[in-house]
Motif scaffolding. Structure first.
Motif, PDB file in Angstrom:
ATOM      1  N   GLY A  22       7.016  -4.912  -7.231  1.00  0.00           N
ATOM      2  CA  GLY A  22       5.973  -4.620  -6.259  1.00  0.00           C
ATOM      3  C   GLY A  22       5.711  -5.738  -5.278  1.00  0.00           C
ATOM      4  N   LEU A  70       2.549  -7.271  -0.832  1.00  0.00           N
ATOM      5  CA  LEU A  70       2.207  -6.472  -2.001  1.00  0.00           C
ATOM      6  C   LEU A  70       2.224  -5.001  -1.605  1.00  0.00           C
ATOM      7  CD1 LEU A  70      -0.573  -8.792  -3.421  1.00  0.00           C
ATOM      8  CD2 LEU A  70       1.830  -8.697  -4.028  1.00  0.00           C
ATOM      9  N   ALA A  91      -4.022  -3.640  -3.597  1.00  0.00           N
ATOM     10  CA  ALA A  91      -3.316  -4.588  -4.464  1.00  0.00           C
ATOM     11  C   ALA A  91      -3.456  -6.013  -3.937  1.00  0.00           C
ATOM     12  CB  ALA A  91      -1.850  -4.200  -4.586  1.00  0.00           C
ATOM     13  N   LYS A 146       1.430 -10.809 -11.264  1.00  0.00           N
ATOM     14  CA  LYS A 146       2.071  -9.788 -12.105  1.00  0.00           C
ATOM     15  C   LYS A 146       1.020  -9.002 -12.894  1.00  0.00           C
ATOM     16  CE  LYS A 146       5.619  -9.202 -15.667  1.00  0.00           C
ATOM     17  NZ  LYS A 146       4.923  -8.055 -16.215  1.00  0.00           N
ATOM     18  N   LEU A 154      -0.943  -6.676 -10.564  1.00  0.00           N
ATOM     19  CA  LEU A 154      -0.199  -5.476 -10.166  1.00  0.00           C
ATOM     20  C   LEU A 154      -0.025  -4.516 -11.338  1.00  0.00           C
ATOM     21  CD1 LEU A 154       2.496  -6.990  -7.797  1.00  0.00           C
ATOM     22  CD2 LEU A 154       0.385  -5.779  -7.190  1.00  0.00           C
ATOM     23  N   ASN A 193      -3.131  -2.400 -11.557  1.00  0.00           N
ATOM     24  CA  ASN A 193      -3.455  -1.528 -10.415  1.00  0.00           C
ATOM     25  C   ASN A 193      -2.427  -0.462 -10.201  1.00  0.00           C
ATOM     26  OD1 ASN A 193      -5.962  -2.572  -9.256  1.00  0.00           O
ATOM     27  ND2 ASN A 193      -4.808  -4.481  -9.184  1.00  0.00           N
TER      28      ASN A 193
END
Length: 107
Positions: free
Chosen positions: A3, A25, A30, A101, A104, A107
């Motif tokens: 991501g 991102l 995010a 990390k 993400l 989310n």
């Protein structure tokens, strides 16, 4: 990290010197979550300069609206600058990566 997109490096660039490293991102949500999580760890980030067409002068003088340049707006909404310099300890680098990390993953 899935991501996260690294910045492009032009073929003509044989070396690069960064004091902040830009990453993209998946979206603004995010990005904002990562900025908040990093701040919670005492890690400073920057969003960079907003696209010129959403700056107050251009909005007021020329009637620019965010939707006028959607690609520029979308690129800015996904970008954060994270710390990066030759003396940045490896433990700090690992922490930055881990916080992004984990953010993400949530989310």
């Amino acid at each position: 990290v899935g991501g996260v997109e690294a910045p492009p490096r032009p073929e003509y660039a044989s070396a690069q010197s960064w004091f902040m490293y830009s990453v993209r991102l998946p979206d603004m949500r995010a990005r904002d979550a990562a900025v908040s999580a990093l701040a919670g760890h005492g890690i400073e980030t920057r969003l960079g300069f907003p696209p010129i067409h959403i700056q107050p002068y251009y909005r007021e003088r020329f009637g620019c609206r965010p939707e006028n340049l959607p690609v520029a707006l979308h690129a800015w909404q996904r970008k954060i600058d994270i710390p990066a310099w030759p003396g940045l300890p490896e433990a700090s680098q690992d922490e930055i990566v881990q916080v992004i990390k984990e953010t993400l993953d949530r989310n």
